[in-house]
Design an enzyme around this catalytic site. Structure first.
Site, PDB file in Angstrom:
ATOM      1  N   SER A 144       0.822  -1.214   0.000  1.00 11.12           N
ATOM      2  CA  SER A 144       0.000   0.000   0.000  1.00 11.12           C
ATOM      3  C   SER A 144       0.858   1.267   0.000  1.00 11.12           C
ATOM      4  O   SER A 144       0.780   2.088  -0.911  1.00 11.12           O
ATOM      5  CB  SER A 144      -0.927   0.008   1.219  1.00 11.12           C
ATOM      6  OG  SER A 144      -1.586  -1.220   1.340  1.00 11.12           O
ATOM      7  N   LYS A 201       2.324   7.767  18.761  1.00 15.41           N
ATOM      8  CA  LYS A 201       1.443   6.999  17.866  1.00 15.41           C
ATOM      9  C   LYS A 201       1.277   5.579  18.405  1.00 15.41           C
ATOM     10  O   LYS A 201       0.192   5.007  18.353  1.00 15.41           O
ATOM     11  CB  LYS A 201       2.039   6.981  16.455  1.00 15.41           C
ATOM     12  CG  LYS A 201       1.075   6.448  15.428  1.00 15.41           C
ATOM     13  CD  LYS A 201       1.476   6.768  14.009  1.00 15.41           C
ATOM     14  CE  LYS A 201       0.412   6.241  13.052  1.00 15.41           C
ATOM     15  NZ  LYS A 201       0.968   5.461  11.952  1.00 15.41           N
ATOM     16  N   ARG A 241      -4.660  -1.932  -0.511  1.00 13.58           N
ATOM     17  CA  ARG A 241      -4.603  -2.570  -1.828  1.00 13.58           C
ATOM     18  C   ARG A 241      -5.984  -3.136  -2.157  1.00 13.58           C
ATOM     19  O   ARG A 241      -6.540  -3.867  -1.342  1.00 13.58           O
ATOM     20  CB  ARG A 241      -3.593  -3.719  -1.792  1.00 13.58           C
ATOM     21  CG  ARG A 241      -2.165  -3.217  -1.706  1.00 13.58           C
ATOM     22  CD  ARG A 241      -1.198  -4.356  -1.904  1.00 13.58           C
ATOM     23  NE  ARG A 241      -0.831  -4.967  -0.624  1.00 13.58           N
ATOM     24  CZ  ARG A 241       0.048  -5.952  -0.511  1.00 13.58           C
ATOM     25  NH1 ARG A 241       0.607  -6.450  -1.589  1.00 13.58           N
ATOM     26  NH2 ARG A 241       0.341  -6.438   0.676  1.00 13.58           N
TER      27      ARG A 241
END
Ligand code: NAP
Length: 302
Positions: A9, A181, A130
């Protein structure tokens, strides 16, 4: 030349955007079989805002002997170390590696393998997936932070990212950003897997989320990441509401029977806590529950 390892991706998303402003891009694929499959199709396809564009980019396998000056490592965290071991002999003196992996742990493992190579760490909020082989859908515009924990000076090619429409900033605290994160991920993603819910479903488990945030804050402080701990709970709640309709990346991986990056997220957090002899019972229990859940579905815990 932008060498891009991994035509998944993010690899395809970066490759297409760099190539469309005329920058030289070289895709690096796993093996001859993948290369043959790619050559049959002849290019990568980017779907953006409903528009489809095709880019006939050159590709090679990892064992091609040509030297590499700049490499974007666009594989999953669990593939990073082995992939870099394979291409290490091709890296020129003073080469640069840009590491797109989520979580923590893979970056240090990669850097230890290639002394003398500049490792630039990235943390991205872009979203891509994808929808077929050699096709990527740019699903969520976001931002990418890049930084080098060992050198404050930005690399000279950031302008190429700007011209490619890859919105980014050079961060002087990229490790702090990756920790932040990671903490957001630990507070949200495992619970969405265990409760089999969208992010918004965590609204029904406020006490559990709050307790995890408290422990994650303690961990961040213990690991010298006080800035990353600031306002963590508020941001977790903001993310839960802003992405209420979405399934988390870990939920999607489990739902599709794909290996997760748990070892570089919650697994890394729990290992760091143990290293610092910091007892975080809820985080550890969450990790155990998640590993049991993965195990029951035949998915690896690493
Ligand atoms: P992905 O779609 O699964 O793509 C990974 C690619 O790496 C696959 O095409 C895989 O090849 C390839 N690969 C693995 N080992 C390789 C090797 N030795 N040689 C050549 N290619 C190899 O993953 P992704 O979603 O792009 O994610 C990459 C990283 O970015 C992850 O750490 C992820 O957490 C992070 N990230 C992703 C997003 C996103 O929206 N996708 C956003 C932010 C961060 P095969 O196709 O042959 O298996």
């Amino acid at each position: 030349m932008w060498h891009i390892l991994g035509a998944g991706s993010l690899g395809m998303l970066w490759a297409a955007r760099l190539a469309r402003i005329g920058l030289p891009v070289q895709l690096m694929l796993r093996n001859e079989e993948r290369l043959a499959a790619y050559r049959q199709v002849g290019g990568v396809t980017l779907v953006e805002n409903g528009q489809t564009s095709r880019y006939p980019l050159p590709a090679q396998t990892l064992d091609n002997p040509a030297p590499i000056q700049r490499l974007l490592l666009a594989c999953k965290a669990y593939d990073a170390e082995a992939a870099v071991a394979q291409i290490a002999p091709r890296l020129m003196a003073g080469a640069e590696l840009i590491l797109l992996q989520n979580g923590l742990g893979s970056q240090a493992a990669v850097a230890a393998q290639v002394p003398g190579v500049r490792c630039i760490l990235a943390s991205s909020t872009e979203g891509a997936y994808r929808d077929g082989d050699w096709r990527v859908v740019f699903a969520g515009h976001g931002h990418t932070w890049l930084g080098d924990p060992l050198a404050l000076e930005p690399p000279p090619w950031l302008g190429e990212l700007s011209r490619s429409g890859i919105t980014h900033d050079w961060s002087l605290d990229i490790v702090g950003r990756l920790w932040r994160k990671l903490a957001l991920n630990c507070a949200i993603n495992p619970l969405t897997v265990l409760y089999d819910c969208r992010n918004g479903g965590l609204d029904e488990h406020p006490a559990e989320v709050a307790t995890l945030c408290l422990e994650l804050r303690e961990l961040l402080h213990t690991c010298g990441q006080a800035a990353a701990a600031e306002g963590l709970h508020d941001e977790v709640l903001r993310v839960i509401h802003a992405t209420a309709a979405n399934y988390s990346s870990m939920h999607q991986d489990v739902a599709h029977g794909r290996r997760t990056e748990v070892a570089y997220l919650l697994g890394y957090a729990c290992a760091a806590a143990q290293r610092h002899r910091c007892t975080l019972p809820h985080l550890e229990a969450l990790h155990r529950r998640l590993l049991d859940h993965l195990h029951a579905r035949g998915l690896p815990s690493q």
